[in-house]
Design an enzyme around this catalytic site. Structure first.
Site, mmCIF file in Angstrom:
data_model
loop_
_atom_site.group_PDB
_atom_site.id
_atom_site.type_symbol
_atom_site.label_atom_id
_atom_site.label_comp_id
_atom_site.label_asym_id
_atom_site.label_seq_id
_atom_site.Cartn_x
_atom_site.Cartn_y
_atom_site.Cartn_z
ATOM 1 N N LYS A 1 0.853 -1.188 0.000
ATOM 2 C CA LYS A 1 0.000 0.000 0.000
ATOM 3 C C LYS A 1 0.890 1.239 0.000
ATOM 4 O O LYS A 1 1.672 1.452 0.922
ATOM 5 C CB LYS A 1 -0.916 0.025 1.222
ATOM 6 C CG LYS A 1 -1.816 1.257 1.241
ATOM 7 C CD LYS A 1 -2.480 1.453 2.587
ATOM 8 C CE LYS A 1 -3.151 2.821 2.620
ATOM 9 N NZ LYS A 1 -3.575 3.205 3.972
ATOM 10 N N GLY B 1 -8.145 9.418 9.948
ATOM 11 C CA GLY B 1 -8.380 9.513 11.384
ATOM 12 C C GLY B 1 -9.458 10.483 11.802
ATOM 13 O O GLY B 1 -9.707 10.658 12.996
ATOM 14 N N ALA C 1 -9.583 5.798 4.476
ATOM 15 C CA ALA C 1 -9.501 6.964 5.358
ATOM 16 C C ALA C 1 -10.849 7.656 5.516
ATOM 17 O O ALA C 1 -11.587 7.841 4.544
ATOM 18 C CB ALA C 1 -8.466 7.976 4.872
ATOM 19 N N GLY C 2 -11.135 8.034 6.757
ATOM 20 C CA GLY C 2 -12.289 8.860 7.066
ATOM 21 C C GLY C 2 -13.508 8.145 7.588
ATOM 22 O O GLY C 2 -14.434 8.777 8.097
ATOM 23 N N THR D 1 -8.549 3.546 12.426
ATOM 24 C CA THR D 1 -8.953 4.314 13.600
ATOM 25 C C THR D 1 -10.406 4.065 13.979
ATOM 26 O O THR D 1 -10.735 4.029 15.171
ATOM 27 C CB THR D 1 -8.726 5.818 13.354
ATOM 28 O OG1 THR D 1 -7.386 6.022 12.910
ATOM 29 C CG2 THR D 1 -8.955 6.621 14.614
#
Length: 261
Positions: free
Chosen positions: A101, A162, A188-189, A211
């Site tokens: 990645k 995050g 992400a998010g 996260t």
């Protein structure tokens, strides 16, 4: 139903990919990943020991490569050169492992991707034989450029890493999905299960998160929720939602034969 995620020619049953950071210990990491059903787990090579430090606990003892597909990532890299160097180290540590990645960050506050450096690194890595899954901006043109370079999956952010802010720009994600010939995964998010379901309902091939699970009040329970959300969102996408209507003159129950009519 035989509906698998295919990345670089390999089939995966789970469309949920998870990170390994921010847990209290490796035992919690393993428990959450087991609950998530994930087969691909991503590891920040600059932050996590997978053998480069012999005196520290090794994540691979908790997540053996014969049980999971380990996806080394370049979190913390701000230049193409740093990212390439990090992934070459990962390949050595993982005995020639090619699936990686790529993320090249633009600034430490937002962790937004630096796209010129990302494109540069992607080109170098593909030429060097890596199978590159790439974190990128939700820009349909740049996502297509990464695909044309040879990346095996593009991974646009839903919102900042995050942040837990969810899917902020579904229209750009749809454009990327509609134009892509490689898997598109939201990276992400994501903050909670409904965000994961929405990403899948849009047509994403998968979701990567860390996260949202690790920072939850009960990470193992949230991992289980995310597993179900990704599965439900995928099934809803395949089923096809009903058309949106402002008014409906078509009631759910038939009107013919009503009592007293």
């Amino acid at each position: 139903m035989n509906d698998t995620l295919v990345i670089a020619g390999k089939h995966y049953r789970s469309r949920l990919l998870v990170g390994t950071g921010k847990y209290k210990d490796f035992a919690e990491t393993r428990a959450a990943i087991d609950a998530s059903g994930a087969e691909i787990v991503t590891v920040a090579i600059r932050r996590t020991n997978i053998g480069q430090n012999a005196d520290e606990p090794n994540l691979l003892d908790a997540l053996p490569p014969d049980q999971f597909t380990i996806l080394p990532n370049t979190a913390g890299c701000y230049t193409a050169d740093d990212a390439v160097r990090t992934l070459r180290l990962a390949r050595e540590l993982l005995d020639g492992h090619a699936l990686v990645k790529l993320e090249v960050l633009g600034d430490p506050k937002s962790l937004f991707p630096n796209m010129p450096e990302t494109l540069k690194a992607a080109e170098t890595l593909v030429k060097d034989g890596f199978e590159v899954m790439v974190y990128c901006a939700d820009d349909p043109i740049q996502a297509k450029m990464l695909e044309e370079i040879g990346c095996v999956a593009v991974m646009p952010l839903a919102s900042l890493i995050g942040s837990g802010m969810g899917i902020l720009n579904p229209w750009n994600l749809r454009l990327i999905i509609d134009n892509a010939k490689v898997p598109v995964l939201v990276d992400a998010g994501v903050g909670t299960a409904s965000d994961a379901a929405i990403a899948m309902e849009l047509g994403c091939d998968g979701v990567l998160m860390n996260t949202a699970i690790a920072a939850a009040g009960q990470p193992v329970l949230m991992a289980s929720a995310m597993k179900k959300a990704v599965e439900a969102g995928r099934e809803a996408f395949l089923a096809g939602r009903m058309p949106r209507k402002f008014y409906s003159a078509d009631p759910s129950s038939p009107t013919a034969g009503l009592i007293g009519s």
